[in-house]
Design a protein around this motif. Sequence first.
Motif, PDB file in Angstrom:
ATOM      1  N   PHE A  10       0.833  -1.199   0.000  1.00  0.00           N
ATOM      2  CA  PHE A  10       0.000   0.000   0.000  1.00  0.00           C
ATOM      3  C   PHE A  10       0.872   1.256   0.000  1.00  0.00           C
ATOM      4  CE2 PHE A  10      -4.305  -1.659   1.862  1.00  0.00           C
ATOM      5  CZ  PHE A  10      -4.431  -2.519   0.778  1.00  0.00           C
ATOM      6  N   GLY A  11       1.992   1.237   0.726  1.00  0.00           N
ATOM      7  CA  GLY A  11       2.916   2.361   0.731  1.00  0.00           C
ATOM      8  C   GLY A  11       3.504   2.621  -0.654  1.00  0.00           C
ATOM      9  N   LEU A  12       3.819   1.542  -1.367  1.00  0.00           N
ATOM     10  CA  LEU A  12       4.308   1.678  -2.744  1.00  0.00           C
ATOM     11  C   LEU A  12       3.250   2.314  -3.638  1.00  0.00           C
ATOM     12  CD1 LEU A  12       6.086  -1.775  -3.177  1.00  0.00           C
ATOM     13  CD2 LEU A  12       7.196   0.471  -3.102  1.00  0.00           C
ATOM     14  N   ILE A  13       2.010   1.907  -3.468  1.00  0.00           N
ATOM     15  CA  ILE A  13       0.920   2.465  -4.278  1.00  0.00           C
ATOM     16  C   ILE A  13       0.726   3.946  -3.960  1.00  0.00           C
ATOM     17  CG2 ILE A  13      -1.566   2.370  -4.734  1.00  0.00           C
ATOM     18  CD1 ILE A  13      -1.322  -0.725  -4.209  1.00  0.00           C
ATOM     19  N   VAL A  14       0.804   4.296  -2.668  1.00  0.00           N
ATOM     20  CA  VAL A  14       0.659   5.698  -2.261  1.00  0.00           C
ATOM     21  C   VAL A  14       1.737   6.555  -2.931  1.00  0.00           C
ATOM     22  CG1 VAL A  14       0.866   7.283  -0.300  1.00  0.00           C
ATOM     23  CG2 VAL A  14      -0.514   5.235  -0.075  1.00  0.00           C
ATOM     24  N   TRP A  15       2.922   6.000  -3.101  1.00  0.00           N
ATOM     25  CA  TRP A  15       4.004   6.735  -3.762  1.00  0.00           C
ATOM     26  C   TRP A  15       3.834   6.714  -5.287  1.00  0.00           C
ATOM     27  CZ3 TRP A  15       7.819   5.466  -7.293  1.00  0.00           C
ATOM     28  CH2 TRP A  15       8.847   6.410  -7.445  1.00  0.00           C
ATOM     29  N   LEU A  16       3.455   5.571  -5.826  1.00  0.00           N
ATOM     30  CA  LEU A  16       3.437   5.372  -7.271  1.00  0.00           C
ATOM     31  C   LEU A  16       2.361   6.193  -7.987  1.00  0.00           C
ATOM     32  CD1 LEU A  16       4.893   3.794  -9.484  1.00  0.00           C
ATOM     33  CD2 LEU A  16       3.240   1.948  -9.157  1.00  0.00           C
ATOM     34  N   VAL A  17       1.176   6.297  -7.429  1.00  0.00           N
ATOM     35  CA  VAL A  17       0.090   7.009  -8.112  1.00  0.00           C
ATOM     36  C   VAL A  17       0.456   8.477  -8.365  1.00  0.00           C
ATOM     37  CG1 VAL A  17      -2.315   7.768  -7.938  1.00  0.00           C
ATOM     38  CG2 VAL A  17      -1.719   5.394  -7.408  1.00  0.00           C
ATOM     39  N   PRO A  18       0.872   9.251  -7.353  1.00  0.00           N
ATOM     40  CA  PRO A  18       1.275  10.636  -7.657  1.00  0.00           C
ATOM     41  C   PRO A  18       2.490  10.707  -8.590  1.00  0.00           C
ATOM     42  CG  PRO A  18       0.895  10.390  -5.307  1.00  0.00           C
ATOM     43  CD  PRO A  18       0.861   9.010  -5.904  1.00  0.00           C
ATOM     44  N   MET A  43       0.006  17.162  -6.295  1.00  0.00           N
ATOM     45  CA  MET A  43       0.701  15.988  -5.776  1.00  0.00           C
ATOM     46  C   MET A  43       0.306  15.706  -4.321  1.00  0.00           C
ATOM     47  SD  MET A  43       2.402  14.724  -8.279  1.00  0.00           S
ATOM     48  CE  MET A  43       1.021  15.279  -9.260  1.00  0.00           C
ATOM     49  N   VAL A  44       0.234  16.755  -3.503  1.00  0.00           N
ATOM     50  CA  VAL A  44      -0.137  16.581  -2.094  1.00  0.00           C
ATOM     51  C   VAL A  44      -1.567  16.056  -1.986  1.00  0.00           C
ATOM     52  CG1 VAL A  44      -0.598  17.802   0.068  1.00  0.00           C
ATOM     53  CG2 VAL A  44       1.501  18.260  -1.194  1.00  0.00           C
ATOM     54  N   VAL A  45      -2.482  16.653  -2.729  1.00  0.00           N
ATOM     55  CA  VAL A  45      -3.887  16.223  -2.669  1.00  0.00           C
ATOM     56  C   VAL A  45      -4.039  14.802  -3.201  1.00  0.00           C
ATOM     57  CG1 VAL A  45      -6.197  16.673  -3.605  1.00  0.00           C
ATOM     58  CG2 VAL A  45      -4.814  18.566  -2.730  1.00  0.00           C
ATOM     59  N   THR A  46      -3.366  14.476  -4.281  1.00  0.00           N
ATOM     60  CA  THR A  46      -3.437  13.124  -4.838  1.00  0.00           C
ATOM     61  C   THR A  46      -2.883  12.110  -3.843  1.00  0.00           C
ATOM     62  OG1 THR A  46      -3.223  13.971  -7.087  1.00  0.00           O
ATOM     63  CG2 THR A  46      -2.725  11.638  -6.748  1.00  0.00           C
ATOM     64  N   GLY A  47      -1.733  12.412  -3.267  1.00  0.00           N
ATOM     65  CA  GLY A  47      -1.142  11.504  -2.279  1.00  0.00           C
ATOM     66  C   GLY A  47      -2.041  11.302  -1.075  1.00  0.00           C
ATOM     67  N   ALA A  48      -2.652  12.387  -0.612  1.00  0.00           N
ATOM     68  CA  ALA A  48      -3.560  12.285   0.540  1.00  0.00           C
ATOM     69  C   ALA A  48      -4.795  11.459   0.190  1.00  0.00           C
ATOM     70  CB  ALA A  48      -3.964  13.674   1.016  1.00  0.00           C
ATOM     71  N   LEU A  49      -5.353  11.687  -0.980  1.00  0.00           N
ATOM     72  CA  LEU A  49      -6.538  10.923  -1.401  1.00  0.00           C
ATOM     73  C   LEU A  49      -6.227   9.430  -1.487  1.00  0.00           C
ATOM     74  CD1 LEU A  49      -9.436  10.737  -2.532  1.00  0.00           C
ATOM     75  CD2 LEU A  49      -8.445  11.112  -4.794  1.00  0.00           C
ATOM     76  N   PHE A 102      14.408  17.440   1.375  1.00  0.00           N
ATOM     77  CA  PHE A 102      13.697  17.391   2.657  1.00  0.00           C
ATOM     78  C   PHE A 102      12.934  18.670   2.950  1.00  0.00           C
ATOM     79  CE2 PHE A 102      16.237  13.608   3.634  1.00  0.00           C
ATOM     80  CZ  PHE A 102      15.225  12.806   4.144  1.00  0.00           C
ATOM     81  N   THR A 103      13.465  19.809   2.566  1.00  0.00           N
ATOM     82  CA  THR A 103      12.747  21.057   2.838  1.00  0.00           C
ATOM     83  C   THR A 103      11.616  21.288   1.848  1.00  0.00           C
ATOM     84  OG1 THR A 103      14.343  22.353   1.556  1.00  0.00           O
ATOM     85  CG2 THR A 103      14.726  22.168   3.929  1.00  0.00           C
ATOM     86  N   ASP A 104      11.739  20.753   0.644  1.00  0.00           N
ATOM     87  CA  ASP A 104      10.735  20.992  -0.389  1.00  0.00           C
ATOM     88  C   ASP A 104       9.672  19.901  -0.476  1.00  0.00           C
ATOM     89  OD1 ASP A 104       9.756  22.618  -2.477  1.00  0.00           O
ATOM     90  OD2 ASP A 104      10.703  21.344  -3.977  1.00  0.00           O
ATOM     91  N   ILE A 105      10.059  18.656  -0.265  1.00  0.00           N
ATOM     92  CA  ILE A 105       9.139  17.524  -0.461  1.00  0.00           C
ATOM     93  C   ILE A 105       9.054  16.624   0.770  1.00  0.00           C
ATOM     94  CG2 ILE A 105       8.702  15.433  -1.815  1.00  0.00           C
ATOM     95  CD1 ILE A 105      10.184  16.820  -4.161  1.00  0.00           C
ATOM     96  N   GLY A 106      10.180  16.207   1.281  1.00  0.00           N
ATOM     97  CA  GLY A 106      10.246  15.167   2.308  1.00  0.00           C
ATOM     98  C   GLY A 106       9.395  15.408   3.530  1.00  0.00           C
ATOM     99  N   MET A 107       9.351  16.634   4.011  1.00  0.00           N
ATOM    100  CA  MET A 107       8.563  16.938   5.212  1.00  0.00           C
ATOM    101  C   MET A 107       7.073  16.652   5.012  1.00  0.00           C
ATOM    102  SD  MET A 107      10.331  17.999   7.836  1.00  0.00           S
ATOM    103  CE  MET A 107       9.129  18.909   8.771  1.00  0.00           C
ATOM    104  N   ARG A 108       6.620  16.740   3.792  1.00  0.00           N
ATOM    105  CA  ARG A 108       5.190  16.538   3.511  1.00  0.00           C
ATOM    106  C   ARG A 108       4.735  15.119   3.820  1.00  0.00           C
ATOM    107  NH1 ARG A 108       5.221  19.852  -2.146  1.00  0.00           N
ATOM    108  NH2 ARG A 108       5.803  21.814  -1.190  1.00  0.00           N
ATOM    109  N   TYR A 109       5.667  14.171   3.777  1.00  0.00           N
ATOM    110  CA  TYR A 109       5.313  12.791   4.050  1.00  0.00           C
ATOM    111  C   TYR A 109       4.962  12.551   5.518  1.00  0.00           C
ATOM    112  CZ  TYR A 109       6.775  11.384  -0.633  1.00  0.00           C
ATOM    113  OH  TYR A 109       6.880  11.229  -1.988  1.00  0.00           O
TER     114      TYR A 109
END
Length: 128
Positions: A10-18, A43-49, A102-109
């Motif tokens: 499921f974690g792979l899918i959460v990453w792969l779709v966005p 990307m944030v909204v898609t990942g959250a969905l 990490f400052t641009d993307i990583g923290m969002r996870y």
Amino acid sequence: MNKYMRMVLFGLIVWLVPFILSFAFVDRQGNFTIDETFFKSIMVVTGALVGVVLAVRYFRDVETGYVNEGITLGVIWLVVNLALDLVMVSGGFFQMTVVQYFTDIGMRYLVMPIYTMGMGYALMQRTS
């Protein structure tokens, strides 16, 4: 399937779709075809969905220990997503340093364990 394998899948899918969706907004030279801020929002909204849908699906099969399951699920997803992104950064697919990443993307996870723990807590409250 083993529950930990399911969590990783499921974690792979959460990453792969966005990731796959992102190709619709980047040209062959790696430039955004839409505003960068709008791209990041998509990307944030898609990942959250995708994450919430899969977390709901995961919790359907959980009968006890909801909070612990939420913590474990969120941490596994966090690690899987960070690891996959860091492979992309180190491979040059993302044109940024690890610090920029990490400052641009990583923290969002960090949102992943937040919503999976929240779901676990809500389920615990509902069943007590």
